[in-house]
Design an enzyme around this catalytic site. Sequence first.
Site, short mmCIF file in Angstrom:
data_model
loop_
_atom_site.label_atom_id
_atom_site.label_comp_id
_atom_site.label_asym_id
_atom_site.label_seq_id
_atom_site.Cartn_x
_atom_site.Cartn_y
_atom_site.Cartn_z
N ASP A 50 -11.76 -11.61 -11.05
CA ASP A 50 -12.80 -12.63 -10.85
C ASP A 50 -12.58 -13.79 -11.80
OD1 ASP A 50 -15.70 -13.08 -9.66
OD2 ASP A 50 -15.76 -13.70 -11.76
N TYR A 55 -13.86 -21.71 -15.58
CA TYR A 55 -13.33 -20.93 -16.70
C TYR A 55 -12.05 -21.53 -17.29
CZ TYR A 55 -16.45 -17.36 -14.65
OH TYR A 55 -17.52 -16.69 -14.11
N LYS A 80 -14.55 -19.71 -7.75
CA LYS A 80 -15.87 -20.30 -7.43
C LYS A 80 -15.80 -21.82 -7.54
CE LYS A 80 -17.61 -16.31 -10.01
NZ LYS A 80 -16.73 -16.11 -11.16
N HIS A 113 -20.85 -21.33 -7.14
CA HIS A 113 -21.14 -20.77 -8.47
C HIS A 113 -22.64 -20.75 -8.78
CE1 HIS A 113 -18.82 -20.16 -12.46
NE2 HIS A 113 -19.93 -19.48 -12.48
N1 LIG Z 1 -21.19 -16.11 -11.38
C1 LIG Z 1 -21.58 -16.38 -12.60
O1 LIG Z 1 -22.39 -17.30 -12.85
C2 LIG Z 1 -21.08 -15.54 -13.72
C3 LIG Z 1 -21.69 -15.61 -14.98
C4 LIG Z 1 -21.20 -14.78 -15.99
C5 LIG Z 1 -20.15 -13.93 -15.73
N2 LIG Z 1 -19.55 -13.90 -14.50
C6 LIG Z 1 -18.38 -13.02 -14.22
O2 LIG Z 1 -18.68 -11.70 -14.59
C7 LIG Z 1 -17.76 -11.25 -15.59
C8 LIG Z 1 -18.44 -10.29 -16.55
O3 LIG Z 1 -19.54 -10.87 -17.20
P1 LIG Z 1 -19.52 -11.37 -18.73
O4 LIG Z 1 -18.13 -11.69 -19.14
O5 LIG Z 1 -20.55 -12.42 -18.85
O6 LIG Z 1 -20.09 -10.13 -19.56
P2 LIG Z 1 -19.77 -8.57 -19.70
O7 LIG Z 1 -18.64 -8.15 -18.85
O8 LIG Z 1 -21.08 -7.88 -19.56
O9 LIG Z 1 -19.37 -8.47 -21.25
C9 LIG Z 1 -18.23 -9.06 -21.77
C10 LIG Z 1 -18.31 -8.94 -23.30
O10 LIG Z 1 -18.33 -7.57 -23.68
C11 LIG Z 1 -17.19 -7.26 -24.50
N3 LIG Z 1 -16.72 -5.94 -24.05
C12 LIG Z 1 -16.07 -5.66 -22.90
N4 LIG Z 1 -15.86 -4.34 -22.77
C13 LIG Z 1 -16.39 -3.77 -23.87
C14 LIG Z 1 -16.47 -2.44 -24.31
N5 LIG Z 1 -15.96 -1.43 -23.59
N6 LIG Z 1 -17.08 -2.19 -25.51
C15 LIG Z 1 -17.59 -3.21 -26.24
N7 LIG Z 1 -17.55 -4.49 -25.87
C16 LIG Z 1 -16.95 -4.78 -24.68
C17 LIG Z 1 -16.21 -8.39 -24.29
O11 LIG Z 1 -15.43 -8.66 -25.42
P3 LIG Z 1 -13.80 -8.57 -25.43
O12 LIG Z 1 -13.28 -9.46 -24.35
O13 LIG Z 1 -13.46 -9.05 -26.80
O14 LIG Z 1 -13.48 -7.12 -25.21
C18 LIG Z 1 -17.14 -9.57 -24.01
O15 LIG Z 1 -17.61 -10.09 -25.22
C19 LIG Z 1 -17.33 -12.57 -16.23
O16 LIG Z 1 -16.20 -12.43 -17.04
C20 LIG Z 1 -17.15 -13.44 -15.03
O17 LIG Z 1 -15.94 -13.13 -14.36
C21 LIG Z 1 -20.01 -14.69 -13.49
#
Ligand SMILES: NC(=O)c1ccc[n+]([C@@H]2O[C@H](COP(=O)([O-])OP(=O)(O)OC[C@H]3O[C@@H](n4cnc5c(N)ncnc54)[C@H](OP(=O)(O)O)[C@@H]3O)[C@@H](O)[C@H]2O)c1
Length: 282
Positions: A50, A55, A80, A113
């Site tokens: 994704d 990004y 997106k 998005h």
């Molecule tokens: N459509 C939208 O508006 C939208 C908005 C937000 C996100 N997204 C998508 O959804 C994806 C996921 O959401 P997100 O990145 O916001 O948050 P997330 O996946 O809930 O959390 C990511 C964070 O958690 C850490 N992390 C990951 N695995 C871990 C583990 N096993 N233990 C401890 N910490 C961990 C990562 O750090 P490290 O990388 O340092 O491990 C990062 O800081 C995004 O990357 C993006 O592709 C879409």
Amino acid sequence: MDTLTLQSTIRMNNGVEIPRFGLGTFQSKAGEETYNAVRWALEMGYRHIDTAALYGNEEDVGRAIADSGIPREEIFLVTKVWNDDQGYESTLRALEASLRHLKTDYVDLYLIHWPVKGLRHETWKAMVEIYKQGKARAVGVSNYTIRHLEELLSNTELVPAANQIEFSPFLYRKALLEYCVQHGIVVEAYSPLARAQKLEDPRLTAMAQKYGKTPAQIALRWALQHDLVVIPKSVRKERILENASIFDFELSAEDMAEMDTWNEDYWTISESYNPECSPRWE
Ligand SMILES: NC(=O)c1ccc[n+]([C@@H]2O[C@H](COP(=O)([O-])OP(=O)(O)OC[C@H]3O[C@@H](n4cnc5c(N)ncnc54)[C@H](OP(=O)(O)O)[C@@H]3O)[C@@H](O)[C@H]2O)c1
């Protein structure tokens, strides 16, 4: 429940299969950080990546996919259209730019998005055109609430294939999930780890101890068992592996029900972005 694997898919409303588990790349830095994360994930068996124009890492995602040696058609690639590009012609142009950056001639899923006021309808018309031209195997939306979906469904013949929304045990958006299920829209859970901000919640750590798993794995498994598509982000090899190691256990019905009570409307995005209350998305 059927036995799930890292490559299990859900069939979307147009028949295209989306892998239920993928790698998120928001805030994965352009360059080696994103490239390595995507390479490792693909080596470990992830088949869904994704990204988004916003990004700034589409080129690295594209390079990692190309270098992986895995046939393009075996990888489910999502990007997106960003808010500044919304509108009919500009969305068509934005997709072309994303395809160039990703070094591919199609994406598997193209998403709006955010539901930008005044522009989202024209943007959706462009999404329909992109779908008809085969440049996206499926098209969908992101951050749409029930109100946005109702508005869209009353104005289109093409039901979005997916709605990507923030969703975690601490932000259990039950009514929106039910609405999407009723209308055949797959829900993708973003920030399923609440961006690691709730991994020390005592209820989650107790549940993790009970199953001999990590808090992150418990949160991801909960989303998976709600039939969501889950896209946790990490740029660390050991966490990319940890997050995907959730296919060897199952949360009991009682524990799922227990976790369903943990909602505290915990948003990781800032209030001005919260689609449920910000006038920005009216
Ligand atoms: N459509 C939208 O508006 C939208 C908005 C937000 C996100 N997204 C998508 O959804 C994806 C996921 O959401 P997100 O990145 O916001 O948050 P997330 O996946 O809930 O959390 C990511 C964070 O958690 C850490 N992390 C990951 N695995 C871990 C583990 N096993 N233990 C401890 N910490 C961990 C990562 O750090 P490290 O990388 O340092 O491990 C990062 O800081 C995004 O990357 C993006 O592709 C879409």
